[in-house]
Scaffold this active site. Sequence first.
Site, short mmCIF file in Angstrom:
data_model
loop_
_atom_site.label_atom_id
_atom_site.label_comp_id
_atom_site.label_asym_id
_atom_site.label_seq_id
_atom_site.Cartn_x
_atom_site.Cartn_y
_atom_site.Cartn_z
CB VAL A 89 -0.97 0.02 1.22
CG1 VAL A 89 -1.90 -1.17 1.18
CG2 VAL A 89 -0.19 0.05 2.52
CB CYS A 275 9.88 6.72 -3.89
SG CYS A 275 8.41 5.68 -4.03
CE LYS A 338 12.62 6.43 -14.85
NZ LYS A 338 13.10 5.24 -14.12
P1 NAD Z 1 0.28 3.39 -5.31
O1 NAD Z 1 -0.37 4.56 -4.67
O2 NAD Z 1 0.41 3.31 -6.79
O3 NAD Z 1 -0.48 2.05 -4.86
C1 NAD Z 1 -0.89 1.78 -3.56
C2 NAD Z 1 -2.27 1.13 -3.62
O4 NAD Z 1 -2.62 0.69 -2.31
C3 NAD Z 1 -3.39 2.09 -4.06
O5 NAD Z 1 -4.00 1.58 -5.22
C4 NAD Z 1 -4.34 2.15 -2.86
O6 NAD Z 1 -5.70 2.25 -3.23
C5 NAD Z 1 -4.05 0.81 -2.18
N1 NAD Z 1 -4.43 0.76 -0.77
C6 NAD Z 1 -4.20 1.68 0.21
N2 NAD Z 1 -4.71 1.23 1.38
C7 NAD Z 1 -5.26 0.01 1.15
C8 NAD Z 1 -5.93 -0.96 1.96
N3 NAD Z 1 -6.12 -0.77 3.27
N4 NAD Z 1 -6.37 -2.09 1.39
C9 NAD Z 1 -6.19 -2.32 0.06
N5 NAD Z 1 -5.56 -1.44 -0.76
C10 NAD Z 1 -5.09 -0.29 -0.22
O7 NAD Z 1 1.72 3.25 -4.62
P2 NAD Z 1 3.02 2.54 -5.24
O8 NAD Z 1 3.75 3.48 -6.11
O9 NAD Z 1 2.65 1.20 -5.74
O10 NAD Z 1 3.89 2.40 -3.91
C11 NAD Z 1 3.56 1.47 -2.91
C12 NAD Z 1 4.72 1.37 -1.94
O11 NAD Z 1 5.87 0.87 -2.63
C13 NAD Z 1 5.15 2.69 -1.32
O12 NAD Z 1 5.56 2.45 0.00
C14 NAD Z 1 6.35 3.11 -2.16
O13 NAD Z 1 7.25 3.90 -1.43
C15 NAD Z 1 6.97 1.77 -2.49
N6 NAD Z 1 7.74 1.73 -3.74
C16 NAD Z 1 7.28 2.37 -4.87
C17 NAD Z 1 8.00 2.26 -6.07
C18 NAD Z 1 7.51 2.91 -7.34
O14 NAD Z 1 8.24 2.86 -8.32
N7 NAD Z 1 6.34 3.50 -7.39
C19 NAD Z 1 9.18 1.49 -6.10
C20 NAD Z 1 9.61 0.87 -4.93
C21 NAD Z 1 8.88 0.99 -3.76
C1 UGA Z 2 13.59 5.15 -7.81
C2 UGA Z 2 14.75 4.16 -7.62
O1 UGA Z 2 15.60 4.23 -8.76
C3 UGA Z 2 14.24 2.74 -7.44
O2 UGA Z 2 15.33 1.88 -7.16
C4 UGA Z 2 13.25 2.71 -6.28
O3 UGA Z 2 12.71 1.41 -6.13
C5 UGA Z 2 12.12 3.70 -6.55
O4 UGA Z 2 12.69 5.03 -6.72
C6 UGA Z 2 11.15 3.82 -5.41
O5 UGA Z 2 11.45 3.45 -4.29
O6 UGA Z 2 10.09 4.34 -5.72
P1 UGA Z 2 12.02 5.88 -9.81
O7 UGA Z 2 11.70 7.02 -8.92
O8 UGA Z 2 10.92 5.11 -10.40
O9 UGA Z 2 12.93 4.82 -9.02
O10 UGA Z 2 12.94 6.38 -11.03
P2 UGA Z 2 14.48 6.82 -11.14
O11 UGA Z 2 15.03 6.23 -12.36
O12 UGA Z 2 15.22 6.54 -9.89
O13 UGA Z 2 14.37 8.39 -11.34
C7 UGA Z 2 13.97 9.25 -10.31
C8 UGA Z 2 14.13 10.69 -10.75
O14 UGA Z 2 15.51 11.05 -10.83
C9 UGA Z 2 13.53 10.99 -12.12
O15 UGA Z 2 12.85 12.22 -12.08
C10 UGA Z 2 14.74 11.06 -13.02
O16 UGA Z 2 14.52 11.88 -14.14
C11 UGA Z 2 15.76 11.65 -12.08
N1 UGA Z 2 17.16 11.34 -12.48
C12 UGA Z 2 17.61 10.06 -12.45
C13 UGA Z 2 18.00 12.36 -12.87
O17 UGA Z 2 17.60 13.55 -12.89
N2 UGA Z 2 19.29 12.06 -13.22
C14 UGA Z 2 19.77 10.79 -13.21
O18 UGA Z 2 20.97 10.60 -13.55
C15 UGA Z 2 18.90 9.77 -12.81
#
Ligand code: NAD
Ligand code: UGA
Length: 464
Positions: A89, A275, A338
């Site tokens: 979530v 994030c 991005k």
């Molecule tokens: P998101 O907002 O896209 O998805 C989260 C989902 O959880 C939503 O659809 C929401 O409706 C649902 N949710 C919330 N409460 C709930 C509940 N009680 N029961 C069922 N569903 C529920 O978020 P995300 O980008 O997928 O990120 C999720 C987590 O993963 C965050 O902690 C984020 O930091 C981490 N994370 C994100 C990325 C990324 O690239 N987006 C990469 C690595 C880690």
């Molecule tokens: C980042 C991390 O790379 C993932 O490992 C991690 O799981 C994720 O966050 C998360 O926890 O959500 P993400 O945010 O999806 O992934 O994308 P990135 O490729 O890391 O780029 C992040 C931002 O930095 C973008 O806006 C990108 O344009 C910028 N960036 C990246 C730069 O400006 N310069 C660079 O050299 C690299």
Amino acid sequence: MKFKKKILCIGAGYVGGPSMAMIAHKCPDCRVTIVDISHERIDAWNSAELPVYEPGLDEIVKKTRGKNLFFAKDIENQIKENDIIFVSVNTPTKMFGAGAGMAADLQYWEKTARQILKYSQSPKIVIEKSTLPVKTALTMERILSAAKGKFTFEVLSNPEFMAEGTAIKDLENPDRILIGSRETKTGLKARAELAGIYARWIPKEKIITSNIWSSELSKLVANAFLAQRVSSINSISALCEKADADITEVAKAVGMDSRIGSKFINAGIGFGGSCFKKDILNLVYLCNCYGLPEVANYWESIVKINEYQQERFITNILGTMFNTLAGKKICILGFAFKADTGDTRESPAIHITRRLLAEHAEVIISDPKALKNAAIDLAGEKGSIFYMQDPYRAASGCHALAILTDWNLYKKLDYKKIYKSMAKPAFLFDGRNVIDQNKCFEIGFNVYPIGKPALSHFKTKQDY
Ligand code: NAD
Ligand code: UGA
């Protein structure tokens, strides 16, 4: 078909959807179900147009959906029926009360823990997939311990390191899989069970294990280190602009040192995405809570440089365009945070657009995948905003182009054709250093890169 393992993921977002689709794809004998409180999201996952754009995701979902991958709304039944539960979530920055603007908002997380407790009727392995403050597993354990020996829960930490735009590649071939657990007999058994799932397609040496707190903290630290590299290079880009050095040349020279490495040192308008900022602020908050203000200040400066870089970009546009943008048309090429994603969360484009509107510029936004989200982000903003998928139509009649996302598409546009259609003098602000800047200068544009001398047809700044 009788499945070997029954896996549930709570949260069908950018992480839950793709990461579970990959498990289903690689483990056809496991049944993987994803639930979400948002029924709209579940409907979208079950439709032809998935709610998340990721290269390669459609193919995997189409292959597995209805076979061993299911998107469902009945959270209660799914918790009852499954043995392994990933929790993915959202954990946004808390915007109220103690820790507002810094700490992680754990309300969605805690609600999930309570739902698992309420509906479980058998032992479960509960896996933290969301990014969480260190020690969150303790809270999960305490909530689940209210089951009082009726059955047991084992809490694991398995943070996700995929990046958007490359999620499928990252999930298929990750640098590492990290699994943290309690170092008890049952903790180690659960750890081995989860490792066994990943071992179906990931080499064993890439599956690393640790104590549960190290695992939780490693995720925050990995994001902080990545963001730190971006802020480091962006801070130097400001110096390059003053000192007539070229940030691309500096980054190349510095990055060829194998101890430093060449990745993640592309200067630009700053990092976006859901994030980096939230995770660093969370780290800062934790350091302050643990009485480490010097450490907190060090990490907070990364977010401050990121804000400074966006502000510098705006100031440059304003100063270059004769200190007035009122009534001028600015075409924004790229609104996603991005390339290769439609995600606009924390995209620098949001702040930059708002600042342009505040200067009474007319803003025309183009992006191949993010226009829907851009319109949501900017709903309620006063001023003239137009959305146009076609970059040529978007640029026509504009006074300036601002490239805000590194979409490959923007490297290949016919800038001669675009130049002809624009008001003159035509300005081009390359916020991602993606285009052939010399060629565009020769075409007639005044080109303003990041961290490099401007290519201006005006002789000196004083000339205007
Ligand atoms: P998101 O907002 O896209 O998805 C989260 C989902 O959880 C939503 O659809 C929401 O409706 C649902 N949710 C919330 N409460 C709930 C509940 N009680 N029961 C069922 N569903 C529920 O978020 P995300 O980008 O997928 O990120 C999720 C987590 O993963 C965050 O902690 C984020 O930091 C981490 N994370 C994100 C990325 C990324 O690239 N987006 C990469 C690595 C880690
Ligand atoms: C980042 C991390 O790379 C993932 O490992 C991690 O799981 C994720 O966050 C998360 O926890 O959500 P993400 O945010 O999806 O992934 O994308 P990135 O490729 O890391 O780029 C992040 C931002 O930095 C973008 O806006 C990108 O344009 C910028 N960036 C990246 C730069 O400006 N310069 C660079 O050299 C690299």
